[in-house]
Design a protein around this motif. Structure first.
Motif, mmCIF file in Angstrom:
data_model
loop_
_atom_site.group_PDB
_atom_site.id
_atom_site.type_symbol
_atom_site.label_atom_id
_atom_site.label_comp_id
_atom_site.label_asym_id
_atom_site.label_seq_id
_atom_site.Cartn_x
_atom_site.Cartn_y
_atom_site.Cartn_z
ATOM 1 N N ALA A 503 0.822 -1.209 0.000
ATOM 2 C CA ALA A 503 0.000 0.000 0.000
ATOM 3 C C ALA A 503 0.858 1.262 0.000
ATOM 4 N N GLN A 570 -6.814 -2.136 -0.650
ATOM 5 C CA GLN A 570 -6.573 -0.862 -1.316
ATOM 6 C C GLN A 570 -6.175 -1.064 -2.773
ATOM 7 N N THR A 599 -5.372 5.805 -3.969
ATOM 8 C CA THR A 599 -4.716 4.848 -3.082
ATOM 9 C C THR A 599 -3.905 5.561 -2.006
#
Length: 716
Positions: A503, A570, A599
């Motif tokens: 992420a 995500q 994101t």
């Protein structure tokens, strides 16, 4: 009153109109109409149906919660449930009365008043009857009222949950709409695609799915459908967004520019919503310290003092340690989970068709075993057909059958090959799904306990714990607990670090791909270039995406398969945005840039939660350490001297106001040790739920605190 208040009041009036169009005004109902209602709906339901103004809030909650029912039908069922609960309360009251009679509690009741007379004498002579009636009535009323009010306010709680989910997800849904609109997709198609994305955008998608339903099924125009959705929206933010969208559509403005401007606005609203949620969690962490540290310590000290005075309080302390504390902690975790559900991002599977590289290891094992059984059955059938010379066994298959057989053989080979590569790491299955470690550790812990008992080290009995409470707890409780939780915690932490690494790195990867695409570098070459400076799982997966695009010439499906392999929420949402954006736009660079920003915003919101709640983890841990300090001091400075004094006083006739000879020292020492372990483990799970919104993430804290508790009791 400001414009916002006027708009909310107008919206509530419209919601009331939507909910009660099918109902007549109660004041305008004639007596003959009331009789007709009773014949048509029954007395119970007609009673509520004739009073719509009284229950207009409930109808609005039902509409906003999407319950699909009218308030009168809902209240009729609630009344029936309340009656059933009252009957159950009567049974509970009778059972409770019987238990109190057998325990002699009711027989010991006396008149608290100084009034004497025939009535009091009659009540005293029939105290069992009247006390039982009072207990039964109270339990019946409590059960019925609790059921009624729980049913009445349940839709309101559902609306609150939906509102928080919408407020958190709305900015990302607007970003998704902007990406689709930027590519030239008209607003009707944008709303339709968003409405079909419930797995990704949750309650926001459900709200827009209602717009699609109104247009497709009921023939309403888009403007009317959006107005209906606005009137029933549980979120003020969504209502404001739809209002603004209607204004843009009515004025003929640029929807794409509008969506781009709204993204930042509602992102700030989402941050404010999470700030309020963090404040709630911080308050709950302080409540936890009061309920599970201060209150148990107070009760334990009081009960110990009462036992010293001759009262039998061992059963109460046992119930507090083994029943009240664990159940209360479990209820507290369930409460936190319910409050956190709107902020939880569930895993999303984007690729509808299963692919070898997107299947889990467990599924691959099942498929490979099935393939082996089928292949063996086919060989046996071929041998039997050849021996028996059955008709058609040596005929040449047609072209279509031959291609199908080749494809089946290829898929079987690919499954075996990918399973072998997946199992190159012996812990591949546990990396993907850490709870599967329990399939190994539960039998291992059971074997440990069985070996401890069979070798005669300790007996699995109450007497064994009382004889050596510390060593027995270490061997029969702490060690099996570590066997269960340590492997699970290790794999949970590995998975969590991997997801955070992805992420954190993914937005920069998307920006790099966007820059390369702007410079005219083909997508496959850009993926190879970005993979060179990437690290970890992103590097390996980008190479797979590049190969997938080169071989299959399907960028959208390759990106979806990429997200399904990594299984990071995500990333899955970003890949859905990119895949849908590419379908409507040829400007891949801009779509990648939008996905990167979305994101990054999601990652920052989660980082904010972890950063602000880390201090409250320290509060929870310090609260536990205070509890541990108190119970260890009670054990060392109170129980041990009492035990020594009791032994010295044996056989000595000494008159004293306080008797210590019958105090169960070993039992209390065992209870204190076990309560510390329960507190340690529960506090650790709570800390993980606060910071990571995952109780498994708190196993590391729980293991450490249990280790500290064990060391403290072994060393005192």
């Amino acid at each position: 009153m400001g414009a916002d208040e006027y708009r909310r009041d107008d919206r509530r009036r419209e919601q009331t109109d939507v909910g009660f169009r099918q109902h007549r005004d109660a004041e305008a109902v004639k007596p003959e109409d009331s009789d007709e209602f009773r014949r048509q709906y029954g007395r119970l339901r007609s009673y509520y149906r004739l009073r719509p103004k009284r229950y207009q809030d409930l109808q609005r909650w039902l509409n906003q919660a999407r319950f699909g029912t009218n308030y009168d039908a809902y209240l009729e069922r609630s009344a029936l449930y309340a009656i059933a609960a009252a009957v159950f309360g009567v049974v509970v009251g009778i059972v409770t009365t019987t238990a109190l009679v057998e325990a002699g509690v009711i027989a010991s009741l006396s008149n608290p008043l100084s009034v004497r007379g025939g009535v009091t004498a009659y009540l005293g002579a029939n105290r069992v009857l009247f006390a039982g009636a009072a207990v039964t009535i109270v339990t019946a009323v409590l059960f019925a009222a609790g059921t009624w009010y729980a049913r009445y306010y349940y839709p309101r709680s559902v609306v609150g949950t939906r509102r928080r989910n919408i407020d958190v997800t709305l900015p990302h849904a607007i970003t998704f709409m902007y990406a689709l609109s930027y590519g030239g997709m008209d607003i009707v198609e944008v709303i339709k695609v968003l409405g079909e994305s419930q797995d990704t955008y949750g309650e926001v998608a459900n709200e827009f799915q209602m717009v699609v339903r109104d247009v497709d099924l009921f023939g309403n125009d888009l403007y009317t459908a959006l107005q209906n959705a606005r009137n029933l929206a549980p979120s003020d933010n969504l209502e404001q967004f739809v209002d603004d969208l209607l204004s843009v559509l009515d004025a003929g403005g640029d929807v794409t520019v509008f969506l781009e401007d709204q993204t930042d606005t509602y992102l700030e609203e989402a941050r404010d919503e999470q700030t309020a949620f963090i404040e709630t969690l911080s308050l709950l962490s302080e409540v936890f310290v009061v309920l599970f540290v201060a209150a148990p310590l107070f009760l334990i000290v009081i009960l110990i003092v009462m036992s010293l005075l001759g009262a039998q309080t061992l059963a109460q302390v046992t119930a507090l340690v083994y029943a009240v504390l664990p159940l209360a902690m479990l209820a507290f975790l369930v409460l936190l989970d319910a409050l956190s559900s709107p902020f939880t991002q569930a895993a999303v599977t984007l690729e509808e068709r299963h692919h070898v590289t997107t299947d889990g290891v467990g599924r691959l094992m099942v498929l490979v075993v099935r393939d082996g059984i089928l292949a063996a059955a086919e060989r046996v059938w071929a041998d039997v057909s050849a021996v028996l010379e059955l008709d058609g066994y040596d005929d040449e298959p047609d072209e279509e059958a031959r291609i199908a057989a080749q494809r089946t053989a290829y898929l079987r080979h690919r499954r075996r090959q990918y399973l072998r590569s997946s199992l190159e790491s012996p812990f591949a299955v546990f990396d993907r799904s850490p709870p599967l470690t329990l399939l190994v550790t539960v039998p291992l812990a059971a074997l440990w306990v069985a070996a401890t008992v069979t070798t005669g080290t300790f007996e699995l009995s109450r007497d064994a714990f009382l004889a050596a409470p510390r060593r027995a707890t270490l061997w029969l409780v702490v060690v099996p607990m570590f066997l269960l939780t340590v492997p699970l915690s290790l794999f949970v932490e590995r998975k969590t670090r991997r997801e955070r690494h992805i992420a954190r790195q993914f937005p920069d990867t998307m920006n790099a791909l966007s820059s390369a695409n702007k410079m005219g570098v083909p997508t496959t070459e850009a993926l190879g270039l970005v993979a060179k400076w990437s690290s970890g799982p992103i590097e390996r997966e980008l190479r797979k995406v590049r190969n997938d695009i080169e071989w299959n010439h399907d960028t959208s499906r390759a990106l979806r398969a990429f997200a399904d392999r990594l299984r990071v929420p995500q990333l899955s949402r970003a890949m859905k945005l990119i895949a849908e954006g590419m379908r409507s736009s040829s400007d891949l660079a801009r779509v990648l840039s939008i996905a990167a920003d979305d994101t990054r915003n999601r990652f920052r919101i989660e980082q904010q939660r972890r950063r602000e709640l880390s201090s409250y983890v320290a509060v929870v841990i310090i609260g536990f350490l205070v509890y541990l300090l108190v119970v260890t001091m009670l054990t060392r400075s109170y129980l041990q001297p009492v035990a020594e004094a009791s032994g010295a006083a044996t056989g000595v006739d000494v008159e004293a106001p306080i008797s210590i000879s019958n105090l169960p020292v070993s039992a209390y020492e065992t209870l204190f040790f076990h309560s510390a372990i329960i507190q340690a483990f529960g506090s650790g799970l709570l800390a993980g739920k606060l910071v990571d919104n995952n109780a498994f993430g708190g196993l590391k804290y729980g293991i450490l605190l249990v280790l500290v508790s064990t060391a403290a009791f072994l060393l005192i």
